[in-house]
Design an enzyme around this catalytic site. Structure first.
Site, PDB file in Angstrom:
ATOM      1  N   LYS A 194      -3.539  61.293  55.927  1.00 10.69           N
ATOM      2  CA  LYS A 194      -4.375  60.842  54.801  1.00 10.69           C
ATOM      3  C   LYS A 194      -5.666  60.183  55.300  1.00 10.69           C
ATOM      4  O   LYS A 194      -6.740  60.484  54.807  1.00 10.69           O
ATOM      5  CB  LYS A 194      -3.636  59.783  53.953  1.00 10.69           C
ATOM      6  CG  LYS A 194      -2.336  60.236  53.365  1.00 10.69           C
ATOM      7  CD  LYS A 194      -1.744  59.158  52.472  1.00 10.69           C
ATOM      8  CE  LYS A 194      -1.318  57.891  53.210  1.00 10.69           C
ATOM      9  NZ  LYS A 194      -0.127  58.048  54.067  1.00 10.69           N
ATOM     10  N   ARG A 207       0.452  53.273  45.353  1.00 12.40           N
ATOM     11  CA  ARG A 207       1.710  53.550  46.044  1.00 12.40           C
ATOM     12  C   ARG A 207       2.917  53.267  45.162  1.00 12.40           C
ATOM     13  O   ARG A 207       4.053  53.456  45.602  1.00 12.40           O
ATOM     14  CB  ARG A 207       1.814  52.693  47.293  1.00 12.40           C
ATOM     15  CG  ARG A 207       1.372  53.423  48.571  1.00 12.40           C
ATOM     16  CD  ARG A 207       1.376  52.375  49.662  1.00 12.40           C
ATOM     17  NE  ARG A 207       1.618  52.862  50.971  1.00 12.40           N
ATOM     18  CZ  ARG A 207       0.685  52.941  51.915  1.00 12.40           C
ATOM     19  NH1 ARG A 207      -0.555  52.660  51.647  1.00 12.40           N
ATOM     20  NH2 ARG A 207       1.014  53.325  53.135  1.00 12.40           N
ATOM     21  N   ARG A 223       0.058  58.485  67.862  1.00 13.50           N
ATOM     22  CA  ARG A 223      -0.977  58.051  66.925  1.00 13.50           C
ATOM     23  C   ARG A 223      -1.678  56.794  67.443  1.00 13.50           C
ATOM     24  O   ARG A 223      -1.037  55.862  67.906  1.00 13.50           O
ATOM     25  CB  ARG A 223      -0.303  57.749  65.592  1.00 13.50           C
ATOM     26  CG  ARG A 223      -1.239  57.620  64.426  1.00 13.50           C
ATOM     27  CD  ARG A 223      -0.403  57.691  63.168  1.00 13.50           C
ATOM     28  NE  ARG A 223      -1.235  57.740  62.008  1.00 13.50           N
ATOM     29  CZ  ARG A 223      -1.393  56.710  61.178  1.00 13.50           C
ATOM     30  NH1 ARG A 223      -0.747  55.594  61.388  1.00 13.50           N
ATOM     31  NH2 ARG A 223      -2.177  56.818  60.135  1.00 13.50           N
ATOM     32  N   ARG A 252      -0.504  51.148  66.294  1.00 19.32           N
ATOM     33  CA  ARG A 252      -0.157  50.168  65.260  1.00 19.32           C
ATOM     34  C   ARG A 252       1.293  49.712  65.388  1.00 19.32           C
ATOM     35  O   ARG A 252       2.180  50.542  65.580  1.00 19.32           O
ATOM     36  CB  ARG A 252      -0.364  50.792  63.872  1.00 19.32           C
ATOM     37  CG  ARG A 252      -1.758  50.623  63.341  1.00 19.32           C
ATOM     38  CD  ARG A 252      -2.003  51.427  62.112  1.00 19.32           C
ATOM     39  NE  ARG A 252      -0.984  51.324  61.071  1.00 19.32           N
ATOM     40  CZ  ARG A 252      -1.072  51.935  59.891  1.00 19.32           C
ATOM     41  NH1 ARG A 252      -2.141  52.664  59.614  1.00 19.32           N
ATOM     42  NH2 ARG A 252      -0.121  51.824  59.004  1.00 19.32           N
ATOM     43  N   ARG A 286       9.379  53.050  56.593  1.00 18.12           N
ATOM     44  CA  ARG A 286       8.258  53.379  55.701  1.00 18.12           C
ATOM     45  C   ARG A 286       8.527  54.698  54.976  1.00 18.12           C
ATOM     46  O   ARG A 286       8.112  54.875  53.827  1.00 18.12           O
ATOM     47  CB  ARG A 286       6.949  53.449  56.501  1.00 18.12           C
ATOM     48  CG  ARG A 286       6.468  52.062  56.949  1.00 18.12           C
ATOM     49  CD  ARG A 286       5.424  52.156  58.042  1.00 18.12           C
ATOM     50  NE  ARG A 286       4.168  52.705  57.588  1.00 18.12           N
ATOM     51  CZ  ARG A 286       3.260  53.254  58.387  1.00 18.12           C
ATOM     52  NH1 ARG A 286       3.454  53.323  59.688  1.00 18.12           N
ATOM     53  NH2 ARG A 286       2.141  53.736  57.895  1.00 18.12           N
TER      54      ARG A 286
HETATM   55  P1  AMP Z   1      -1.404  52.343  55.494  1.00 16.20           P
HETATM   56  O1  AMP Z   1      -2.473  51.958  56.451  1.00 16.20           O
HETATM   57  O2  AMP Z   1      -1.943  53.020  54.253  1.00 16.20           O
HETATM   58  O3  AMP Z   1      -0.312  53.130  56.153  1.00 16.20           O
HETATM   59  O4  AMP Z   1      -0.746  50.978  54.972  1.00 16.20           O
HETATM   60  C1  AMP Z   1      -0.129  50.075  55.884  1.00 16.20           C
HETATM   61  C2  AMP Z   1       0.680  49.052  55.146  1.00 16.20           C
HETATM   62  O5  AMP Z   1      -0.158  48.285  54.246  1.00 16.20           O
HETATM   63  C3  AMP Z   1       1.786  49.593  54.246  1.00 16.20           C
HETATM   64  O6  AMP Z   1       2.969  49.874  54.975  1.00 16.20           O
HETATM   65  C4  AMP Z   1       1.983  48.412  53.288  1.00 16.20           C
HETATM   66  O7  AMP Z   1       2.657  47.344  53.902  1.00 16.20           O
HETATM   67  C5  AMP Z   1       0.542  47.958  53.060  1.00 16.20           C
HETATM   68  N1  AMP Z   1      -0.107  48.677  51.939  1.00 16.20           N
HETATM   69  C6  AMP Z   1      -1.179  49.499  52.016  1.00 16.20           C
HETATM   70  N2  AMP Z   1      -1.501  49.984  50.809  1.00 16.20           N
HETATM   71  C7  AMP Z   1      -0.615  49.467  49.931  1.00 16.20           C
HETATM   72  C8  AMP Z   1      -0.415  49.600  48.533  1.00 16.20           C
HETATM   73  N3  AMP Z   1      -1.197  50.389  47.778  1.00 16.20           N
HETATM   74  N4  AMP Z   1       0.624  48.914  47.965  1.00 16.20           N
HETATM   75  C9  AMP Z   1       1.411  48.103  48.692  1.00 16.20           C
HETATM   76  N5  AMP Z   1       1.295  47.953  50.035  1.00 16.20           N
HETATM   77  C10 AMP Z   1       0.282  48.618  50.658  1.00 16.20           C
END
Ligand code: AMP
Length: 224
Positions: free
Chosen positions: A13, A88, A127, A160, A171
């Protein structure tokens, strides 16, 4: 153009959102990046969010919705935006609809990149991410020009903490339980476009551009 990217963790994404941003020159809003910056800066939001991110859980809807409201109402989002990692949950999607309706705006596409769980687990080991820009690399599929450094900023790339295998597996569970229902929500609205996220980065991008270009032509014809 108002576009959302969905899909499980490590589906690509962030990479596709970045490419589309470069092409369309509209803001990309990555809620994960915003939260990671907040954590790095030690803000109140960052302090509250840290444990959720470390564990691979979603932060509470109220926290993320406030952040997105504030960002989407900034002037640079008037011409469009790309959302990466939001919504989400169905509650987040409903809230976004309300914000858009209030401003008489609508979404163009919700692109969902599909990738099998086992491929995701295999991808996470390679990654890497540039912490300040959120640019994503992969040691095998999308390597940086200089090992360990971001092509654009030159900063050191990181693996990360929530890309460790056990957290990624968690996740994936969170995605299946809390985020997959959002796909049905957008499917019902006729906005969902499902794409195979296991083809090459260029391939996925060119498919996305076909949808976007067709929509742009339709809009131009409508206005002209
Ligand atoms: P990402 O970088 O999009 O993979 O997001 C990393 C982490 O940020 C996720 O595992 C959640 O802990 C938090 N996070 C990001 N976006 C959201 C969202 N829309 N709702 C809730 N938690 C989020």
């Amino acid at each position: 153009m108002r576009v959302i990217f969905m899909g499980p963790p490590n589906a690509g994404k962030g990479t596709q959102a970045q490419l589309l941003q470069e092409e369309l020159q509209i803001p990309k809003l990555s809620t994960g990046d915003i939260l990671r910056h907040a954590i790095a800066e030690g803000t109140e939001v960052g302090k509250q969010a840290k444990t959720f991110l470390d564990n691979g859980d979603l932060v509470p809807d109220s926290m993320i919705i406030d952040i997105v409201h504030e960002r989407l109402t900034k002037a640079d989002c008037a011409e469009g935006f790309i959302l990466d990692g939001f919504p989400r949950t169905v509650a987040q999607a409903e809230d976004l609809d309300q914000v858009l309706a209030k401003h008489h705006l609508s979404l163009d596409f919700v692109f969902c990149l599909t990738v099998e769980d086992e491929v995701i687990i295999e991808r996470q080991a390679g990654r890497r991410m540039a912490p300040s820009s959120g640019r994503v690399y992969h040691l095998k599929y999308n390597p940086p020009k200089v090992a360990g450094k971001c092509d654009i900023t030159g900063e050191d790339l990181i693996h990360r903490p929530d890309d460790q295998e056990d957290v990624v597996r968690h996740r994936l569970d969170v995605y299946a339980q809390q985020t997959a229902p959002v796909l049905a929500y957008y499917q019902q609205k006729g906005l969902l476009v499902t794409l195979d996220g296991t083809t090459s980065i260029e391939d996925v991008h060119s498919q996305i551009m076909k949808f976007v270009n067709t929509r742009t032509q339709q809009k131009d014809a409508h206005c002209g």
